[in-house]
Scaffold this active site. Sequence first.
Site, PDB file in Angstrom:
ATOM      1  N   ASP A  94       0.917  -1.269  -0.007  1.00  0.00           N
ATOM      2  CA  ASP A  94       0.086   0.123   0.049  1.00  0.00           C
ATOM      3  C   ASP A  94       0.810   1.087   0.109  1.00  0.00           C
ATOM      4  O   ASP A  94       2.075   1.102   0.177  1.00  0.00           O
ATOM      5  CB  ASP A  94      -0.965   0.069   1.381  1.00  0.00           C
ATOM      6  CG  ASP A  94      -0.141   0.041   2.595  1.00  0.00           C
ATOM      7  OD1 ASP A  94       1.064   0.349   2.351  1.00  0.00           O
ATOM      8  OD2 ASP A  94      -0.989  -0.172   3.570  1.00  0.00           O
ATOM      9  N   SER A  95       0.411   2.318  -0.359  1.00  0.00           N
ATOM     10  CA  SER A  95       1.151   3.653  -0.468  1.00  0.00           C
ATOM     11  C   SER A  95       1.535   4.426   0.801  1.00  0.00           C
ATOM     12  O   SER A  95       2.486   4.952   0.789  1.00  0.00           O
ATOM     13  CB  SER A  95       0.169   4.564  -1.153  1.00  0.00           C
ATOM     14  OG  SER A  95      -0.668   5.158  -0.199  1.00  0.00           O
ATOM     15  N   GLY A  96       1.119   4.038   1.855  1.00  0.00           N
ATOM     16  CA  GLY A  96       1.544   4.336   3.022  1.00  0.00           C
ATOM     17  C   GLY A  96       0.494   5.689   3.315  1.00  0.00           C
ATOM     18  O   GLY A  96       0.454   6.008   4.605  1.00  0.00           O
ATOM     19  N   GLY A  97      -0.444   5.919   2.891  1.00  0.00           N
ATOM     20  CA  GLY A  97      -1.336   6.911   3.045  1.00  0.00           C
ATOM     21  C   GLY A  97      -2.293   6.855   4.169  1.00  0.00           C
ATOM     22  O   GLY A  97      -2.312   7.790   5.034  1.00  0.00           O
ATOM     23  N   TYR A  98      -2.800   5.525   4.254  1.00  0.00           N
ATOM     24  CA  TYR A  98      -3.667   5.063   5.378  1.00  0.00           C
ATOM     25  C   TYR A  98      -2.996   5.281   6.770  1.00  0.00           C
ATOM     26  O   TYR A  98      -3.528   6.008   7.404  1.00  0.00           O
ATOM     27  CB  TYR A  98      -4.388   3.913   5.110  1.00  0.00           C
ATOM     28  CG  TYR A  98      -4.838   3.322   6.490  1.00  0.00           C
ATOM     29  CD1 TYR A  98      -6.334   3.775   6.561  1.00  0.00           C
ATOM     30  CD2 TYR A  98      -4.805   2.713   7.326  1.00  0.00           C
ATOM     31  CE1 TYR A  98      -7.300   3.475   7.523  1.00  0.00           C
ATOM     32  CE2 TYR A  98      -5.475   2.170   8.619  1.00  0.00           C
ATOM     33  CZ  TYR A  98      -6.817   2.744   8.459  1.00  0.00           C
ATOM     34  OH  TYR A  98      -7.311   2.460   9.576  1.00  0.00           O
ATOM     35  N   ASP A 148      -3.059   8.364  -1.834  1.00  0.00           N
ATOM     36  CA  ASP A 148      -4.221   8.798  -1.775  1.00  0.00           C
ATOM     37  C   ASP A 148      -4.456   9.548  -0.322  1.00  0.00           C
ATOM     38  O   ASP A 148      -3.899   9.293   0.546  1.00  0.00           O
ATOM     39  CB  ASP A 148      -5.545   7.983  -2.287  1.00  0.00           C
ATOM     40  CG  ASP A 148      -5.685   6.859  -1.103  1.00  0.00           C
ATOM     41  OD1 ASP A 148      -4.630   6.466  -0.622  1.00  0.00           O
ATOM     42  OD2 ASP A 148      -6.604   6.431  -0.882  1.00  0.00           O
ATOM     43  N   GLN A 191     -12.346   6.858  -4.042  1.00  0.00           N
ATOM     44  CA  GLN A 191     -12.869   7.623  -2.910  1.00  0.00           C
ATOM     45  C   GLN A 191     -14.031   8.030  -3.105  1.00  0.00           C
ATOM     46  O   GLN A 191     -14.688   8.064  -4.263  1.00  0.00           O
ATOM     47  CB  GLN A 191     -11.478   8.600  -2.515  1.00  0.00           C
ATOM     48  CG  GLN A 191     -10.279   7.782  -1.669  1.00  0.00           C
ATOM     49  CD  GLN A 191     -10.291   7.022  -0.496  1.00  0.00           C
ATOM     50  OE1 GLN A 191     -11.661   7.136   0.020  1.00  0.00           O
ATOM     51  NE2 GLN A 191      -9.336   6.465  -0.112  1.00  0.00           N
ATOM     52  N   GLY A 218     -11.391   3.926   1.570  1.00  0.00           N
ATOM     53  CA  GLY A 218     -12.256   4.596   2.497  1.00  0.00           C
ATOM     54  C   GLY A 218     -13.359   3.966   2.786  1.00  0.00           C
ATOM     55  O   GLY A 218     -14.476   4.552   3.376  1.00  0.00           O
ATOM     56  N   ASP A 268      -7.933  -7.450   1.765  1.00  0.00           N
ATOM     57  CA  ASP A 268      -6.651  -7.484   2.943  1.00  0.00           C
ATOM     58  C   ASP A 268      -7.078  -7.076   4.129  1.00  0.00           C
ATOM     59  O   ASP A 268      -8.157  -6.266   3.983  1.00  0.00           O
ATOM     60  CB  ASP A 268      -5.345  -6.967   2.365  1.00  0.00           C
ATOM     61  CG  ASP A 268      -5.649  -5.333   2.746  1.00  0.00           C
ATOM     62  OD1 ASP A 268      -4.866  -5.108   3.589  1.00  0.00           O
ATOM     63  OD2 ASP A 268      -6.261  -4.751   2.161  1.00  0.00           O
ATOM     64  N   CYS A 306     -12.189 -28.059  10.758  1.00  0.00           N
ATOM     65  CA  CYS A 306     -11.097 -27.493  10.087  1.00  0.00           C
ATOM     66  C   CYS A 306      -9.644 -28.508  10.144  1.00  0.00           C
ATOM     67  O   CYS A 306      -9.394 -29.171  10.971  1.00  0.00           O
ATOM     68  CB  CYS A 306     -10.426 -26.156  11.139  1.00  0.00           C
ATOM     69  SG  CYS A 306      -8.831 -25.497  10.210  1.00  0.00           S
ATOM     70  N   CYS A 308      -6.514 -27.437   9.400  1.00  0.00           N
ATOM     71  CA  CYS A 308      -5.147 -26.801   9.504  1.00  0.00           C
ATOM     72  C   CYS A 308      -4.318 -27.358  10.460  1.00  0.00           C
ATOM     73  O   CYS A 308      -4.616 -28.372  11.346  1.00  0.00           O
ATOM     74  CB  CYS A 308      -5.380 -25.413   9.974  1.00  0.00           C
ATOM     75  SG  CYS A 308      -5.679 -25.071  11.645  1.00  0.00           S
ATOM     76  N   CYS A 311      -5.145 -27.422  14.103  1.00  0.00           N
ATOM     77  CA  CYS A 311      -6.525 -28.004  14.529  1.00  0.00           C
ATOM     78  C   CYS A 311      -6.276 -29.514  14.486  1.00  0.00           C
ATOM     79  O   CYS A 311      -6.752 -30.408  15.196  1.00  0.00           O
ATOM     80  CB  CYS A 311      -7.763 -27.590  13.772  1.00  0.00           C
ATOM     81  SG  CYS A 311      -8.488 -26.029  14.080  1.00  0.00           S
ATOM     82  N   HIS A 337      -4.131 -20.623  12.395  1.00  0.00           N
ATOM     83  CA  HIS A 337      -5.709 -21.084  12.142  1.00  0.00           C
ATOM     84  C   HIS A 337      -6.421 -19.882  11.492  1.00  0.00           C
ATOM     85  O   HIS A 337      -7.244 -20.300  10.832  1.00  0.00           O
ATOM     86  CB  HIS A 337      -6.226 -21.514  13.597  1.00  0.00           C
ATOM     87  CG  HIS A 337      -7.484 -21.581  13.307  1.00  0.00           C
ATOM     88  ND1 HIS A 337      -8.034 -22.995  13.108  1.00  0.00           N
ATOM     89  CD2 HIS A 337      -8.666 -20.790  13.753  1.00  0.00           C
ATOM     90  CE1 HIS A 337      -9.610 -22.790  12.921  1.00  0.00           C
ATOM     91  NE2 HIS A 337      -9.833 -21.590  13.440  1.00  0.00           N
TER      92      HIS A 337
END
Length: 379
Positions: A94-98, A148, A191, A218, A268, A306, A308, A311, A337
């Site tokens: 990601d761009s780092g904006g958040y 952004d 946005q 957003g 994500d 499950c 995994c 489990c 898990h």
Amino acid sequence: MAAVTYELIKTCKQSGARLGKIHTPHGTIDTPIFMPVGTLATVKTLSPEELNDMAAQIILSNTYHLWLRPGEDIIAEAGGLHSFMNWDKPILTDSGGYQVFSLSKLRDIKEEGVHFRNHISGEKLFLSPEKAMNIQNALGPDIMMAFDECPPYPAERDYMKASVERTTRWAERCLEAHQRPIDQALFGIVQGGEYEDLRKQSANDLISLDFPGYAVGGLSVGEPKNVMNEVLDFTTPLLPENKPRYLMGVGSADSLIDGAIRGIDMFDCVLPTRIARNGTCMTSRGRLVVRNAKYTRDFRPLDDHCDCYTCKNYSRAYIRHLVKCNETFGFRLTSYHNLYFLLKLMKQVREAIEDDRLLDFKEEFFEQYGFYSQNAKNF
């Protein structure tokens, strides 16, 4: 040839959800897909080998945090993120904006970029579209995000309109500053908050710039889930059918299914690993807080359905003991898990799309997930 391309395999007749493939320099991703988050070039407590074992196809890392530590120059010297962290599959940054807008209370948004303070040291920093591109070009991910502005929820319409227009101008500057279009795809971020006309304006502006993929930003910033779904209902159809669609920051089971139904390809979130470190586990019957006292002598797996590693090998009682004692191995087991659960869920979603029965799958999943979460004594 674009660095990243999207191949539509089929559209679910029952729901309209998309089954597809995203082709990248480091491999092909089956979509819809959930991307584990490795903020600092690692998915917390887990190794790349374990992520491979659970069939993770792509992971996300964070531009802001890697810029601060260890620095993009060191990662570039190591040969880029793939080499640095020993991950040979696709990576998105990601761009780092958040992070700039969420971690720094003292920030000053200007046309040239954002002045803010390092959330660790308090040092004054400046991040611009050009700087965000330079950092991501050095990090070397397959997919990078435009810088952004991520406004808070709720936001007044006038503020949101100005923010959307600034995000478009910043997107243009990102494209101009992007130095590696042959092997790194740059996605634009739509946005506009909950305002339909502003979402349309943002989408049209960014589509005119012809990005190879588009994110819906957003959302998952505090709005009710019905609002998020309404925004997706009128935003996703605006996006090109021949390019990937990415919903940022969403990782709850219900939202992944709802997003896929609305045409989203990529998701994500830090949610599965963050709640895992508090002893909260995602299961087919709802969330299970394994640190609770009632699991002290419960020798069943976290989820009977499950398969995994966690489990198949460890009980609730043992995991509770580890978590209560702050043992790292306990957090590793719950993190493994939870990520496995979401990756398997998305595989089931893809299978349901293939069989034209995603709405039926949603009803079955929600019934089991909701019923047992309300009747935990039976679980």
